[in-house]
Design a protein around this motif. Structure first.
Motif, PDB file in Angstrom:
ATOM      1  N   ALA A   1       0.731  -1.116  -0.207  1.00  0.00           N
ATOM      2  CA  ALA A   1      -0.023  -0.198  -0.126  1.00  0.00           C
ATOM      3  C   ALA A   1       0.864   1.218  -0.212  1.00  0.00           C
ATOM      4  CB  ALA A   1      -0.873   0.015   1.289  1.00  0.00           C
ATOM      5  N   LEU A   2       2.157   1.193   0.647  1.00  0.00           N
ATOM      6  CA  LEU A   2       3.105   2.391   0.460  1.00  0.00           C
ATOM      7  C   LEU A   2       4.017   2.328  -0.519  1.00  0.00           C
ATOM      8  CD1 LEU A   2       3.537   2.121   4.561  1.00  0.00           C
ATOM      9  CD2 LEU A   2       2.198   3.786   3.180  1.00  0.00           C
TER      10      LEU A   2
ATOM     11  N   ASP B   1       3.728   3.199  -3.633  1.00  0.00           N
ATOM     12  CA  ASP B   1       3.571   3.952  -4.736  1.00  0.00           C
ATOM     13  C   ASP B   1       3.885   5.350  -4.329  1.00  0.00           C
ATOM     14  OD1 ASP B   1       1.684   4.221  -7.515  1.00  0.00           O
ATOM     15  OD2 ASP B   1       1.641   6.069  -5.998  1.00  0.00           O
TER      16      ASP B   1
ATOM     17  N   ARG C   1       0.947   7.453  -3.139  1.00  0.00           N
ATOM     18  CA  ARG C   1       0.603   7.066  -1.866  1.00  0.00           C
ATOM     19  C   ARG C   1       1.309   7.545  -0.613  1.00  0.00           C
ATOM     20  NH1 ARG C   1      -1.266   2.621  -5.115  1.00  0.00           N
ATOM     21  NH2 ARG C   1      -0.124   1.100  -4.241  1.00  0.00           N
TER      22      ARG C   1
ATOM     23  N   LEU D   1       0.577  11.238  -0.297  1.00  0.00           N
ATOM     24  CA  LEU D   1      -0.794  11.309   0.244  1.00  0.00           C
ATOM     25  C   LEU D   1      -0.719  10.805   1.907  1.00  0.00           C
ATOM     26  CD1 LEU D   1      -3.136   9.665  -2.445  1.00  0.00           C
ATOM     27  CD2 LEU D   1      -2.871  12.001  -1.746  1.00  0.00           C
TER      28      LEU D   1
ATOM     29  N   HIS E   1      -6.104   6.052  -5.000  1.00  0.00           N
ATOM     30  CA  HIS E   1      -5.080   5.626  -3.956  1.00  0.00           C
ATOM     31  C   HIS E   1      -5.502   5.749  -2.662  1.00  0.00           C
ATOM     32  CE1 HIS E   1      -1.910   5.514  -7.009  1.00  0.00           C
ATOM     33  NE2 HIS E   1      -1.941   6.858  -7.448  1.00  0.00           N
ATOM     34  N   LEU E   2      -6.452   6.509  -2.355  1.00  0.00           N
ATOM     35  CA  LEU E   2      -7.014   6.807  -0.884  1.00  0.00           C
ATOM     36  C   LEU E   2      -7.585   5.399  -0.486  1.00  0.00           C
ATOM     37  CD1 LEU E   2      -8.104  10.655  -1.064  1.00  0.00           C
ATOM     38  CD2 LEU E   2      -6.363   9.442   0.326  1.00  0.00           C
TER      39      LEU E   2
ATOM     40  N   LEU F   1      -5.116   2.804   0.650  1.00  0.00           N
ATOM     41  CA  LEU F   1      -4.483   3.073   1.899  1.00  0.00           C
ATOM     42  C   LEU F   1      -5.730   2.974   3.050  1.00  0.00           C
ATOM     43  CD1 LEU F   1      -2.604   6.390   1.022  1.00  0.00           C
ATOM     44  CD2 LEU F   1      -1.773   4.384   1.780  1.00  0.00           C
TER      45      LEU F   1
END
Lengths: 124, 124
Positions: free
Chosen positions: A41-42, A44, A47, A50, A81-82, A85
């Motif tokens: 999840a991290l 990118d 991301r 964000l 992307h959110l 996350l």
């Protein structure tokens, strides 16, 4: 637009199994899979940005409407992307009127950090 | 088989830019890209297991010949994952006779952990 959640459910933070320390003893396959999912999840740049922007945001959560310009991406892309996350447990989302507001899930980043350093963070 | 390095060069640990804190203030695109690259190296369950096994290994580094069985993968596949971890700066590799031995690059996991927690690890 109603006050119901528009796009994404708020999910529980990562389970304890997610963040089993990976440096004190060899980790089992299932917690390894969960940790890898969190790292993915991290993985990118958008991301990472964000999470950083939201973490540095002063209280109350960051509106998706405020996140598109700093990362230079369209709102649908930022929302995508959110969502990743949120699903990974790093963000929580609340709906206020038209917009979703995002905040760091308390402890979620610390748990990942602990998994990397074992019982004595920064002591290695 | 010679004592020269067989598969992979030893690379320098991640630069300081890699691990700029991402939670105190909004991170810039370039350190975000570097952090995302580091997280991507950890985004695979086998690589999480390999880092964990090597970190927990008692001194002297872990031989690739000892890593295949615990993760249940072929030696070429394990070597591929190890190469990614070396390139990301998490592992260093030294050649001893026939085999490569892998150790955690000192400080590399801590730097990533610090980036997640800011100046005061676990204080958030």
């Amino acid at each position: 637009m109603t006050a119901t959640r528009e796009l994404l459910p708020t999910v529980a933070p990562p389970s304890g199994a997610c963040c089993a320390p990976m440096v004190r003893e060899a980790i089992d396959p299932e917690p390894a899979r969960e940790l890898a999912h969190a790292f993915k999840a991290l993985s990118d740049p958008a991301r990472v940005q964000l999470v950083s922007i939201i973490a540095a945001h002063d209280g109350g959560g960051a509106c998706v409407c405020d996140l598109t310009e700093p990362v230079g991406l369209s709102q649908p892309t930022v929302s995508h992307h959110l969502k990743i996350l949120v699903e990974a447990g790093f963000l929580t989302r609340t709906q206020r009127g038209k917009w979703g507001y995002y905040a760091i899930t308390p402890g979620s980043l610390d748990r990942i950090a602990e998994s990397l350093t074992g019982a004595s963070p920064l002591g290695r």
